[in-house]
Design an enzyme around this catalytic site. Structure first.
Site, PDB file in Angstrom:
ATOM      1  N   ARG A  21       0.815  -1.222   0.000  1.00 42.19           N
ATOM      2  CA  ARG A  21       0.000   0.000   0.000  1.00 42.19           C
ATOM      3  C   ARG A  21       0.845   1.269   0.000  1.00 42.19           C
ATOM      4  O   ARG A  21       0.412   2.313   0.491  1.00 42.19           O
ATOM      5  CB  ARG A  21      -0.971   0.031   1.187  1.00 42.19           C
ATOM      6  CG  ARG A  21      -2.066  -1.002   1.144  1.00 42.19           C
ATOM      7  CD  ARG A  21      -3.149  -0.591   0.166  1.00 42.19           C
ATOM      8  NE  ARG A  21      -4.109  -1.673  -0.018  1.00 42.19           N
ATOM      9  CZ  ARG A  21      -5.268  -1.753   0.639  1.00 42.19           C
ATOM     10  NH1 ARG A  21      -5.606  -0.825   1.476  1.00 42.19           N
ATOM     11  NH2 ARG A  21      -6.069  -2.770   0.413  1.00 42.19           N
ATOM     12  N   ARG A  25      -3.224   6.321   0.869  1.00 38.83           N
ATOM     13  CA  ARG A  25      -3.774   7.485   1.584  1.00 38.83           C
ATOM     14  C   ARG A  25      -2.844   8.174   2.573  1.00 38.83           C
ATOM     15  O   ARG A  25      -3.141   9.265   3.022  1.00 38.83           O
ATOM     16  CB  ARG A  25      -5.057   7.076   2.308  1.00 38.83           C
ATOM     17  CG  ARG A  25      -6.222   6.902   1.365  1.00 38.83           C
ATOM     18  CD  ARG A  25      -7.328   6.141   2.028  1.00 38.83           C
ATOM     19  NE  ARG A  25      -6.864   4.804   2.352  1.00 38.83           N
ATOM     20  CZ  ARG A  25      -7.607   3.870   2.892  1.00 38.83           C
ATOM     21  NH1 ARG A  25      -8.850   4.121   3.205  1.00 38.83           N
ATOM     22  NH2 ARG A  25      -7.118   2.665   3.141  1.00 38.83           N
ATOM     23  N   ARG A  34      -7.194  12.015  -4.880  1.00 40.85           N
ATOM     24  CA  ARG A  34      -8.354  11.213  -4.478  1.00 40.85           C
ATOM     25  C   ARG A  34      -9.572  12.102  -4.211  1.00 40.85           C
ATOM     26  O   ARG A  34     -10.710  11.670  -4.400  1.00 40.85           O
ATOM     27  CB  ARG A  34      -7.960  10.406  -3.239  1.00 40.85           C
ATOM     28  CG  ARG A  34      -9.011   9.505  -2.651  1.00 40.85           C
ATOM     29  CD  ARG A  34      -9.279   8.294  -3.508  1.00 40.85           C
ATOM     30  NE  ARG A  34     -10.158   7.388  -2.800  1.00 40.85           N
ATOM     31  CZ  ARG A  34     -11.482   7.539  -2.757  1.00 40.85           C
ATOM     32  NH1 ARG A  34     -12.065   8.522  -3.391  1.00 40.85           N
ATOM     33  NH2 ARG A  34     -12.210   6.674  -2.083  1.00 40.85           N
ATOM     34  N   ASP A  70      -6.347  -2.712  -7.728  1.00 46.51           N
ATOM     35  CA  ASP A  70      -6.941  -3.415  -6.593  1.00 46.51           C
ATOM     36  C   ASP A  70      -7.203  -4.855  -6.986  1.00 46.51           C
ATOM     37  O   ASP A  70      -7.358  -5.160  -8.171  1.00 46.51           O
ATOM     38  CB  ASP A  70      -8.240  -2.745  -6.143  1.00 46.51           C
ATOM     39  CG  ASP A  70      -8.598  -3.181  -4.731  1.00 46.51           C
ATOM     40  OD1 ASP A  70      -8.081  -2.590  -3.771  1.00 46.51           O
ATOM     41  OD2 ASP A  70      -9.339  -4.171  -4.585  1.00 46.51           O
ATOM     42  N   TYR A 140     -14.710 -11.884  -0.986  1.00 46.71           N
ATOM     43  CA  TYR A 140     -15.362 -10.575  -1.155  1.00 46.71           C
ATOM     44  C   TYR A 140     -16.621 -10.702  -2.023  1.00 46.71           C
ATOM     45  O   TYR A 140     -17.634 -10.047  -1.776  1.00 46.71           O
ATOM     46  CB  TYR A 140     -14.397  -9.564  -1.786  1.00 46.71           C
ATOM     47  CG  TYR A 140     -13.420  -8.994  -0.793  1.00 46.71           C
ATOM     48  CD1 TYR A 140     -13.796  -8.004   0.108  1.00 46.71           C
ATOM     49  CD2 TYR A 140     -12.107  -9.451  -0.734  1.00 46.71           C
ATOM     50  CE1 TYR A 140     -12.903  -7.485   1.035  1.00 46.71           C
ATOM     51  CE2 TYR A 140     -11.204  -8.942   0.192  1.00 46.71           C
ATOM     52  CZ  TYR A 140     -11.614  -7.961   1.071  1.00 46.71           C
ATOM     53  OH  TYR A 140     -10.738  -7.458   1.985  1.00 46.71           O
TER      54      TYR A 140
HETATM   55  O1  CP3 Z   1       0.226   0.461  -3.087  1.00 44.92           O
HETATM   56  C1  CP3 Z   1      -0.177  -0.707  -3.276  1.00 44.92           C
HETATM   57  O2  CP3 Z   1       0.007  -1.641  -2.482  1.00 44.92           O
HETATM   58  C2  CP3 Z   1      -0.836  -1.043  -4.582  1.00 44.92           C
HETATM   59  C3  CP3 Z   1      -2.232  -0.959  -4.655  1.00 44.92           C
HETATM   60  C4  CP3 Z   1      -3.143  -1.908  -3.884  1.00 44.92           C
HETATM   61  C5  CP3 Z   1      -4.390  -1.467  -3.412  1.00 44.92           C
HETATM   62  N1  CP3 Z   1      -5.065  -2.537  -2.929  1.00 44.92           N
HETATM   63  C6  CP3 Z   1      -4.863  -0.077  -3.467  1.00 44.92           C
HETATM   64  C7  CP3 Z   1      -5.954   0.360  -2.588  1.00 44.92           C
HETATM   65  C8  CP3 Z   1      -3.044  -3.269  -3.602  1.00 44.92           C
HETATM   66  C9  CP3 Z   1      -1.893  -4.219  -3.840  1.00 44.92           C
HETATM   67  C10 CP3 Z   1      -4.282  -3.664  -3.016  1.00 44.92           C
HETATM   68  C11 CP3 Z   1      -4.589  -5.049  -2.619  1.00 44.92           C
HETATM   69  C12 CP3 Z   1      -5.824  -5.345  -1.914  1.00 44.92           C
HETATM   70  N2  CP3 Z   1      -7.055  -4.758  -2.083  1.00 44.92           N
HETATM   71  C13 CP3 Z   1      -5.970  -6.387  -0.971  1.00 44.92           C
HETATM   72  C14 CP3 Z   1      -4.892  -7.339  -0.555  1.00 44.92           C
HETATM   73  C15 CP3 Z   1      -3.891  -6.727   0.345  1.00 44.92           C
HETATM   74  C16 CP3 Z   1      -4.442  -6.288   1.667  1.00 44.92           C
HETATM   75  O3  CP3 Z   1      -4.345  -5.074   1.947  1.00 44.92           O
HETATM   76  O4  CP3 Z   1      -4.888  -7.134   2.407  1.00 44.92           O
HETATM   77  C17 CP3 Z   1      -7.299  -6.368  -0.520  1.00 44.92           C
HETATM   78  C18 CP3 Z   1      -7.901  -7.280   0.511  1.00 44.92           C
HETATM   79  C19 CP3 Z   1      -7.977  -5.342  -1.242  1.00 44.92           C
HETATM   80  C20 CP3 Z   1      -9.403  -4.964  -1.145  1.00 44.92           C
HETATM   81  C21 CP3 Z   1      -9.590  -3.589  -0.644  1.00 44.92           C
HETATM   82  N3  CP3 Z   1      -9.173  -2.456  -1.310  1.00 44.92           N
HETATM   83  C22 CP3 Z   1     -10.226  -3.173   0.561  1.00 44.92           C
HETATM   84  C23 CP3 Z   1     -10.799  -4.116   1.584  1.00 44.92           C
HETATM   85  C24 CP3 Z   1     -10.182  -1.783   0.597  1.00 44.92           C
HETATM   86  C25 CP3 Z   1     -10.810  -0.891   1.645  1.00 44.92           C
HETATM   87  C26 CP3 Z   1      -9.988  -0.843   2.851  1.00 44.92           C
HETATM   88  C27 CP3 Z   1      -8.871   0.146   2.683  1.00 44.92           C
HETATM   89  O5  CP3 Z   1      -7.735  -0.199   2.989  1.00 44.92           O
HETATM   90  O6  CP3 Z   1      -9.175   1.251   2.262  1.00 44.92           O
HETATM   91  C28 CP3 Z   1      -9.485  -1.341  -0.562  1.00 44.92           C
HETATM   92  C29 CP3 Z   1      -9.223   0.069  -0.935  1.00 44.92           C
HETATM   93  C30 CP3 Z   1      -7.897   0.446  -1.479  1.00 44.92           C
HETATM   94  N4  CP3 Z   1      -7.095  -0.334  -2.275  1.00 44.92           N
HETATM   95  C31 CP3 Z   1      -7.245   1.703  -1.272  1.00 44.92           C
HETATM   96  C32 CP3 Z   1      -6.045   1.654  -1.978  1.00 44.92           C
HETATM   97  C33 CP3 Z   1      -5.022   2.755  -2.129  1.00 44.92           C
HETATM   98  C34 CP3 Z   1      -7.833   2.879  -0.517  1.00 44.92           C
HETATM   99  C35 CP3 Z   1      -8.906   3.473  -1.349  1.00 44.92           C
HETATM  100  C36 CP3 Z   1      -9.152   4.917  -1.081  1.00 44.92           C
HETATM  101  O7  CP3 Z   1      -8.343   5.756  -1.501  1.00 44.92           O
HETATM  102  O8  CP3 Z   1     -10.221   5.207  -0.542  1.00 44.92           O
END
Ligand code: CP3
Length: 327
Positions: A21, A25, A34, A70, A140
């Site tokens: 990540r 954010r 964003r 994602d 999911y």
């Molecule tokens: O920087 C990175 O790592 C690359 C981008 C990336 C994102 N999601 C961006 C993201 C990666 C590799 C993921 C993987 C992901 N997404 C996983 C597996 C890894 C983990 O964290 O367990 C999972 C389970 C998801 C599903 C997901 N995406 C959820 C449950 C959420 C909401 C919770 C949260 O952390 O916000 C997301 C949102 C998400 N994915 C954001 C980002 C930058 C935040 C979105 C925002 O800006 O509002």
């Protein structure tokens, strides 16, 4: 440096570092973009996705970039639309319908291919592509979004095992197609996220998730190195190793030097607790030192967190971490 570690030949004395990540954010420049876009609109816009992928590289000079996208773009592309709602997370607007999804294809994910081309044209660090492991993506889809206990997923897998396995086989095939698209567009490595595998018992994991991870690793690891990650990597490391990935990304519970004894020839990635990055630069340095000294001169070690970096993380703590790793 990152690629050297993946080939088990890093002899710089300093491990390469990237953070799960890292594009997200905690970065003011991410939050600024964003505010103007929905998350999925950013992901689907190759220009924006490539810009966001490069933000953490420009600010911190991490040793690898990870594609800004994602794991849920796959079901979205196949015909099960996903939205990310403020302070909730992903929400599917339709119920899972496998027969409908079977008519879908990964073709809409060409926006990812375009983003990779743009990133590769300007990045001077390796690019990590990724996908969710079928079990985590399926969970999911079955829950309809975020869930605390994943009860529906387990009930589905236990009560209607054949339908569950049919879904898993389908997602494996599509994940392979999607990852092959990323590889052909130029990613240098793949990380496969089975974040929620830990809700399964060891035996359930071996029946319900591992065979599908194996199918994906078998195909993709011929082309680029594959790292497996789960919040339960430590518990499942033996099972993960059966899939023969090049590396495992460990959660915070692992003692990495113990894992090195168990897996002498596997890339080990991890595993600073993301909560440490919420404290202070001094504490960050102290805790990073413990991991660094336990993995000193290890040619196949990649420094990372045990899970994703938290949105509240102060930038000065990230800088302190990098300074410590590179000192
Ligand atoms: O920087 C990175 O790592 C690359 C981008 C990336 C994102 N999601 C961006 C993201 C990666 C590799 C993921 C993987 C992901 N997404 C996983 C597996 C890894 C983990 O964290 O367990 C999972 C389970 C998801 C599903 C997901 N995406 C959820 C449950 C959420 C909401 C919770 C949260 O952390 O916000 C997301 C949102 C998400 N994915 C954001 C980002 C930058 C935040 C979105 C925002 O800006 O509002």
């Amino acid at each position: 440096m990152f690629l050297d570690a993946l080939q088990f030949k890093n002899n710089s004395g300093k491990p390469p570092v990237w953070l799960m990540r890292q594009a997200g954010r905690y970065l003011p420049e991410y939050r600024a973009l964003r505010r103007e876009h929905q998350f999925m609109d950013m992901v689907k816009n190759p220009k924006v996705a490539s810009l966001v992928t490069m933000q953490p590289i420009q600010r911190f000079q991490f040793d690898a970039a990870i594609l800004f996208s994602d794991i849920l773009v796959l079901p979205d592309a196949l015909g099960m639309p996903v939205q990310f709602k403020e302070s909730i997370g992903p929400v599917f607007s339709e119920k899972l319908d496998l027969q409908k999804l079977k008519k879908g294809s990964v073709a809409p994910l060409s926006y990812v291919k375009e983003a990779i081309y743009l990133i590769k044209a300007k990045a001077d660090v390796p690019l990590i592509g990724f996908a969710g492991a079928p079990f985590t993506v399926a969970s999911y889809m079955i829950e309809g979004g975020v869930s605390k206990d994943h009860a529906k997923t387990k009930a589905f897998a236990l009560k209607d095992t054949n339908a569950f396995l049919e879904l898993m086989a389908f997602l494996s095939d599509k994940t392979i197609e999607y990852l092959e698209m990323q590889v052909s567009a130029g990613v240098n490595a793949i990380q496969l996220f089975d974040t929620w595998a830990g809700i399964l018992s060891n035996k359930q994991f071996k029946e319900l998730s591992l065979p599908f991870i194996k199918r994906i690793v078998d195909t993709i690891s011929q082309k680029v190195p594959v790292i497996l990650f789960s919040k339960a990597s430590t518990a499942y490391a033996d099972a993960f190793s059966e899939a023969k990935p090049q590396g495992i990304g460990f959660d915070i519970t692992a003692d990495l030097s113990e894992q090195r004894k168990r897996f002498p020839r596997m890339v080990i990635q991890g595993n600073l607790d993301p909560d440490v990055l919420l404290t202070s630069p001094e504490i960050v340095r102290r805790e990073a030192k413990k991991i660094l000294s336990s993995m000193k001169n290890d040619p196949g070690f990649i420094f990372n967190l045990g899970h994703g970096i938290l949105p509240e993380t102060p930038l000065e703590c990230v800088q302190a971490l990098l300074d410590e790793i590179r000192s």
